[in-house]
Design an enzyme around this catalytic site. Sequence first.
Site, PDB file in Angstrom:
ATOM      1  N   MET A   6       0.859  -1.185   0.000  1.00 56.26           N
ATOM      2  CA  MET A   6       0.000   0.000   0.000  1.00 56.26           C
ATOM      3  C   MET A   6       0.898   1.239   0.000  1.00 56.26           C
ATOM      4  O   MET A   6       1.711   1.390   0.901  1.00 56.26           O
ATOM      5  CB  MET A   6      -0.839  -0.066   1.277  1.00 56.26           C
ATOM      6  CG  MET A   6      -1.874   0.977   1.435  1.00 56.26           C
ATOM      7  SD  MET A   6      -3.078   0.509   2.702  1.00 56.26           S
ATOM      8  CE  MET A   6      -2.132   0.595   4.215  1.00 56.26           C
ATOM      9  N   HIS A   7       0.754   2.068  -1.011  1.00 56.81           N
ATOM     10  CA  HIS A   7       1.605   3.263  -1.047  1.00 56.81           C
ATOM     11  C   HIS A   7       0.915   4.478  -1.661  1.00 56.81           C
ATOM     12  O   HIS A   7       1.475   5.564  -1.664  1.00 56.81           O
ATOM     13  CB  HIS A   7       2.881   2.970  -1.851  1.00 56.81           C
ATOM     14  CG  HIS A   7       2.611   2.787  -3.315  1.00 56.81           C
ATOM     15  ND1 HIS A   7       2.129   1.618  -3.829  1.00 56.81           N
ATOM     16  CD2 HIS A   7       2.723   3.634  -4.357  1.00 56.81           C
ATOM     17  CE1 HIS A   7       1.969   1.742  -5.133  1.00 56.81           C
ATOM     18  NE2 HIS A   7       2.314   2.953  -5.481  1.00 56.81           N
ATOM     19  N   ARG A   8      -0.302   4.311  -2.211  1.00 54.67           N
ATOM     20  CA  ARG A   8      -0.959   5.441  -2.883  1.00 54.67           C
ATOM     21  C   ARG A   8      -1.254   6.555  -1.885  1.00 54.67           C
ATOM     22  O   ARG A   8      -1.736   6.283  -0.778  1.00 54.67           O
ATOM     23  CB  ARG A   8      -2.296   5.016  -3.492  1.00 54.67           C
ATOM     24  CG  ARG A   8      -2.208   3.927  -4.484  1.00 54.67           C
ATOM     25  CD  ARG A   8      -2.234   4.403  -5.906  1.00 54.67           C
ATOM     26  NE  ARG A   8      -1.885   3.254  -6.727  1.00 54.67           N
ATOM     27  CZ  ARG A   8      -1.133   3.306  -7.813  1.00 54.67           C
ATOM     28  NH1 ARG A   8      -0.655   4.448  -8.240  1.00 54.67           N
ATOM     29  NH2 ARG A   8      -0.860   2.228  -8.485  1.00 54.67           N
TER      30      ARG A   8
END
Length: 384
Positions: free
Chosen positions: A222-224
């Site tokens: 998860m990085h957005r």
Amino acid sequence: MSVVGARPNFMKIGPFAKAIDRHNQKVGSGAGRLLEHFLVHTGQHYDESMSSSFFDVLGIPEPNVNLEVGSGTHAEQVGRTMIAFERVVRDWRPDWVVVVGDVNATCACSITAKKENLKLAHIESGLRSFDWTMPEEINRLVTDRLADLHFTPDRFADANLTNEGVASDKIHCVGNIMIDSFVEHTDRAKRIDLNDLLQRNQLEEARRTTSLSDGEFAVLTMHRPSNVDAAETLGPLVDYLVTSFSKETPLVWALHPRTLGRLREFGLWEQVKEAPGIHLINPVGYLDMLRLNLGAKLVLTDSGGIQEECCVTGTPCITLRENTERPITLAENGGVSYLAGNDVGVIRRLCDELIDAPRLPLQLPLWDGCTADRIVTVLGSLTD
Ligand code: UD1
């Protein structure tokens, strides 16, 4: 001249560079056209784990030049890339500039190439989330508006370009180039020992001694910005993962540098670090991520590429986004992925539903490992 900048570009340019070599070997000194390849790395990603480890494993040639633009705001990254790339194209005057994907490097180099009156080809063209709040959607729109040649992965991408008025003779549906890397490297990935992988990559601060077996764990990436940049969003997600999900199913979480920073900033880090069911690892290399995907019973991700890889490995995938530019991956279109956004209620329901779902590997049209060869055949047959 081809361009890479950030992690998701590398598994697309590896097959392209190798296909050029194969093409040139075939052409030899006889008939046909030799293609000279000049590789530019913009340097958007620069950590060993986000960049050079991919070059080594995927056998990508050393870039001819690294623009070293580094991190910054979008305008800073795009601006610095344009300034540095302009010098490179003025020196080298390539016949074609080839860009891949949708990162800031893709957009910046596309604009520069066209301002220098160079021909532009876009690999992975035509993807649309129709969500203009995503920086990648802006990059895709700008790049495709400027491109002279569009190499698309599937029929959805073709339809998007046609709807935007792109002439059909500029569109080549060649399949998914990232799957070329998958086909080439999956046997190597399968040979990696799972617990050795976890040991090698584990975050020093959050050591775990427990070992895991295939088919019993889930993987999270998860990085957005939409998921990690606001405490009101990241907090409830972490709460669910720590207090509920990871108590039932061991969770391997590969932490992007942005996400780690936000967890610390929002005071969530201690909670995550201490959770016994969460195995925290650094961003992993290409083969290790593939290995995790092949062994996981479920993947939760906001990455575009991982949604696609799940279709090929067949691992059920919960996509932590409201929309996707890759509709072919969705269950409603025959894929294995389900859109969940970042609503914990929806994520919980999907996790409950999918945690014991069967693995359903798919063979999608033209996702066959030969996409790069098809692209190079087109480029090699161009007359100007
Ligand atoms: C970029 C891409 C995104 C892609 C993602 C994969 C754009 C607009 N976004 O987002 O589409 O899914 O890469 O990772 O191009 N950082 C490091 N080391 C690095 C690189 C970055 O520590 O090698 C940190 C920096 O603090 C940086 C932050 O990560 O500010 C974000 O990096 P950036 O390149 O701006 O965007 P990503 O979120 O990685």
